[in-house]
Design a protein around this motif. Structure first.
Motif, PDB file in Angstrom:
ATOM      1  N   GLU A   1      50.147  40.585  51.813  1.00 54.29           N
ATOM      2  CA  GLU A   1      49.269  41.735  51.623  1.00 54.29           C
ATOM      3  C   GLU A   1      48.841  41.916  50.172  1.00 54.29           C
ATOM      4  N   ASP A   2      49.662  41.440  49.217  1.00 49.94           N
ATOM      5  CA  ASP A   2      49.304  41.645  47.816  1.00 49.94           C
ATOM      6  C   ASP A   2      48.283  40.627  47.323  1.00 49.94           C
ATOM      7  N   GLU A   3      47.899  39.658  48.155  1.00 52.27           N
ATOM      8  CA  GLU A   3      46.878  38.688  47.786  1.00 52.27           C
ATOM      9  C   GLU A   3      45.527  39.198  48.236  1.00 52.27           C
ATOM     10  N   LEU A   4      44.553  39.080  47.361  1.00 53.04           N
ATOM     11  CA  LEU A   4      43.193  39.473  47.700  1.00 53.04           C
ATOM     12  C   LEU A   4      42.405  38.237  48.078  1.00 53.04           C
ATOM     13  N   PRO A   5      41.366  38.387  48.892  1.00 55.80           N
ATOM     14  CA  PRO A   5      40.525  37.232  49.176  1.00 55.80           C
ATOM     15  C   PRO A   5      39.991  36.677  47.864  1.00 55.80           C
ATOM     16  N   GLY A   6      40.020  35.373  47.762  1.00 53.99           N
ATOM     17  CA  GLY A   6      39.530  34.743  46.550  1.00 53.99           C
ATOM     18  C   GLY A   6      40.616  34.477  45.525  1.00 53.99           C
ATOM     19  N   ASP A   7      41.889  34.754  45.854  1.00 57.24           N
ATOM     20  CA  ASP A   7      42.971  34.483  44.906  1.00 57.24           C
ATOM     21  C   ASP A   7      43.042  33.000  44.558  1.00 57.24           C
ATOM     22  N   ASP A   8      42.736  32.134  45.521  1.00 57.55           N
ATOM     23  CA  ASP A   8      42.721  30.697  45.279  1.00 57.55           C
ATOM     24  C   ASP A   8      41.281  30.301  44.987  1.00 57.55           C
ATOM     25  N   PRO A   9      40.971  29.964  43.725  1.00 58.44           N
ATOM     26  CA  PRO A   9      39.581  29.704  43.375  1.00 58.44           C
ATOM     27  C   PRO A   9      38.982  28.500  44.101  1.00 58.44           C
ATOM     28  N   ALA A  10      39.789  27.584  44.594  1.00 52.97           N
ATOM     29  CA  ALA A  10      39.260  26.407  45.271  1.00 52.97           C
ATOM     30  C   ALA A  10      39.093  26.621  46.769  1.00 52.97           C
ATOM     31  N   GLN A  11      39.703  27.658  47.310  1.00 51.73           N
ATOM     32  CA  GLN A  11      39.676  27.886  48.747  1.00 51.73           C
ATOM     33  C   GLN A  11      38.256  28.146  49.231  1.00 51.73           C
TER      34      GLN A  11
ATOM     35  N   TRP B   1      27.424  39.881  44.785  1.00 53.46           N
ATOM     36  CA  TRP B   1      28.611  40.071  43.937  1.00 53.46           C
ATOM     37  C   TRP B   1      29.725  39.124  44.362  1.00 53.46           C
ATOM     38  N   LEU B   2      29.980  39.070  45.662  1.00 46.78           N
ATOM     39  CA  LEU B   2      31.077  38.228  46.156  1.00 46.78           C
ATOM     40  C   LEU B   2      30.802  36.757  45.894  1.00 46.78           C
ATOM     41  N   GLU B   3      29.565  36.337  46.106  1.00 51.39           N
ATOM     42  CA  GLU B   3      29.193  34.944  45.863  1.00 51.39           C
ATOM     43  C   GLU B   3      29.314  34.598  44.382  1.00 51.39           C
ATOM     44  N   LEU B   4      28.800  35.466  43.525  1.00 53.84           N
ATOM     45  CA  LEU B   4      28.865  35.198  42.086  1.00 53.84           C
ATOM     46  C   LEU B   4      30.310  35.206  41.600  1.00 53.84           C
ATOM     47  N   ASN B   5      31.110  36.145  42.075  1.00 49.86           N
ATOM     48  CA  ASN B   5      32.514  36.212  41.671  1.00 49.86           C
ATOM     49  C   ASN B   5      33.260  34.934  42.057  1.00 49.86           C
ATOM     50  N   LYS B   6      32.996  34.462  43.254  1.00 49.47           N
ATOM     51  CA  LYS B   6      33.642  33.225  43.724  1.00 49.47           C
ATOM     52  C   LYS B   6      33.257  32.047  42.825  1.00 49.47           C
ATOM     53  N   TRP B   7      31.981  31.966  42.492  1.00 49.78           N
ATOM     54  CA  TRP B   7      31.516  30.859  41.658  1.00 49.78           C
ATOM     55  C   TRP B   7      32.051  30.973  40.234  1.00 49.78           C
ATOM     56  N   VAL B   8      32.033  32.174  39.660  1.00 47.89           N
ATOM     57  CA  VAL B   8      32.534  32.364  38.296  1.00 47.89           C
ATOM     58  C   VAL B   8      34.018  32.000  38.228  1.00 47.89           C
ATOM     59  N   ASP B   9      34.775  32.363  39.246  1.00 48.07           N
ATOM     60  CA  ASP B   9      36.192  32.017  39.278  1.00 48.07           C
ATOM     61  C   ASP B   9      36.363  30.496  39.314  1.00 48.07           C
ATOM     62  N   TRP B  10      35.560  29.830  40.131  1.00 47.71           N
ATOM     63  CA  TRP B  10      35.594  28.361  40.193  1.00 47.71           C
ATOM     64  C   TRP B  10      35.225  27.777  38.833  1.00 47.71           C
ATOM     65  N   LEU B  11      34.165  28.312  38.217  1.00 50.04           N
ATOM     66  CA  LEU B  11      33.679  27.798  36.939  1.00 50.04           C
ATOM     67  C   LEU B  11      34.738  27.907  35.852  1.00 50.04           C
ATOM     68  N   ARG B  12      35.372  29.071  35.744  1.00 52.81           N
ATOM     69  CA  ARG B  12      36.352  29.245  34.662  1.00 52.81           C
ATOM     70  C   ARG B  12      37.574  28.365  34.856  1.00 52.81           C
ATOM     71  N   HIS B  13      37.973  28.143  36.113  1.00 54.81           N
ATOM     72  CA  HIS B  13      39.107  27.251  36.374  1.00 54.81           C
ATOM     73  C   HIS B  13      38.723  25.785  36.169  1.00 54.81           C
TER      74      HIS B  13
ATOM     75  N   ALA C   1      38.848  33.551  27.862  1.00 51.12           N
ATOM     76  CA  ALA C   1      38.287  34.903  28.003  1.00 51.12           C
ATOM     77  C   ALA C   1      37.211  35.168  26.962  1.00 51.12           C
ATOM     78  N   SER C   2      37.141  34.385  25.900  1.00 55.26           N
ATOM     79  CA  SER C   2      36.075  34.558  24.908  1.00 55.26           C
ATOM     80  C   SER C   2      34.739  34.040  25.427  1.00 55.26           C
ATOM     81  N   VAL C   3      34.759  33.324  26.557  1.00 56.84           N
ATOM     82  CA  VAL C   3      33.535  32.844  27.205  1.00 56.84           C
ATOM     83  C   VAL C   3      33.283  33.629  28.491  1.00 56.84           C
ATOM     84  N   ILE C   4      34.314  33.728  29.339  1.00 55.09           N
ATOM     85  CA  ILE C   4      34.214  34.535  30.560  1.00 55.09           C
ATOM     86  C   ILE C   4      35.448  35.431  30.631  1.00 55.09           C
ATOM     87  N   PRO C   5      35.276  36.690  30.265  1.00 59.17           N
ATOM     88  CA  PRO C   5      36.394  37.638  30.293  1.00 59.17           C
ATOM     89  C   PRO C   5      36.622  38.175  31.709  1.00 59.17           C
TER      90      PRO C   5
END
Length: 192
Positions: free
Chosen positions: A12-22, A50-62, A68-72
């Protein structure tokens, strides 16, 4: 074949998108890439974007090990970062489209190098950091009211903040939509 009925539920403490590759290769939006004008999106469109961009940004940063000085963590609270990342996302989608020219990914990487510097500049100007955030300072021009003072806010749970931010954004958009439609004449469809 996997039996989904017996698959364990995520904690329950995991949110969707916790795994950036999933599920990264699976777009959540079923339409061709197009520029996003964040000012004109409906509540439902904004939620999906928002959800699509968040998923992609998470993938990009990983994928690129971006600091965080590039993507905080609170990039979503800074329009200057949202617009830049949204444009970079669109460019990436187009560069990696199966029907695109074979050199398009190289062009994307060249432009990504330029975008990283702009992102650094936006992050430095906004004052957002890895462990805290504040609204981007605004300069008041002569004759305008003085800008509100800004204070740092500690970042306790980025994912929870993002979810609440999207819900609040959608609610504000729905309220604006409702106000617009309330002003329409039901017989003529024109504004009263």
């Amino acid at each position: 074949m996997t039996d989904h009925a017996t698959s364990p539920e995520p904690p329950e403490d995991e949110l969707p998108g916790d795994d950036p590759a999933q599920g990264f290769g699976e777009p959540t939006l079923a339409e061709p890439p197009h520029p996003i004008n964040w000012n004109l999106l409906t509540a439902d469109e904004a939620e999906a974007e928002w959800l699509e961009l968040n998923k992609w940004v998470d993938w990009l940063r990983h994928t690129y090990g971006l600091p965080a000085s590039v993507i905080p963590p609170f990039w979503h609270r800074h329009p200057e970062l949202v617009w830049e990342l949204s444009a970079l996302h669109l460019h990436w989608l187009c560069a990696y489209d199966p029907e695109q020219n074979g050199s398009a990914p190289l062009g994307w990487h060249r432009d990504f190098a330029d975008a990283r510097q702009r992102l650094r500049d936006w992050v430095a100007a906004s004052g957002t950091r890895l462990d805290r955030d504040r609204p981007t300072r605004q300069t008041s021009w002569p004759g305008e009211e003085a800008a509100e003072p800004v204070e740092d806010r500690l970042i306790e749970n980025r994912d929870q903040d993002f979810v609440q931010f999207v819900l609040d954004d959608a609610a504000a958009r729905r309220q604006a939509e409702d106000a617009f439609y309330a002003g329409l004449d039901s017989e003529t469809g024109e504004l009263r």
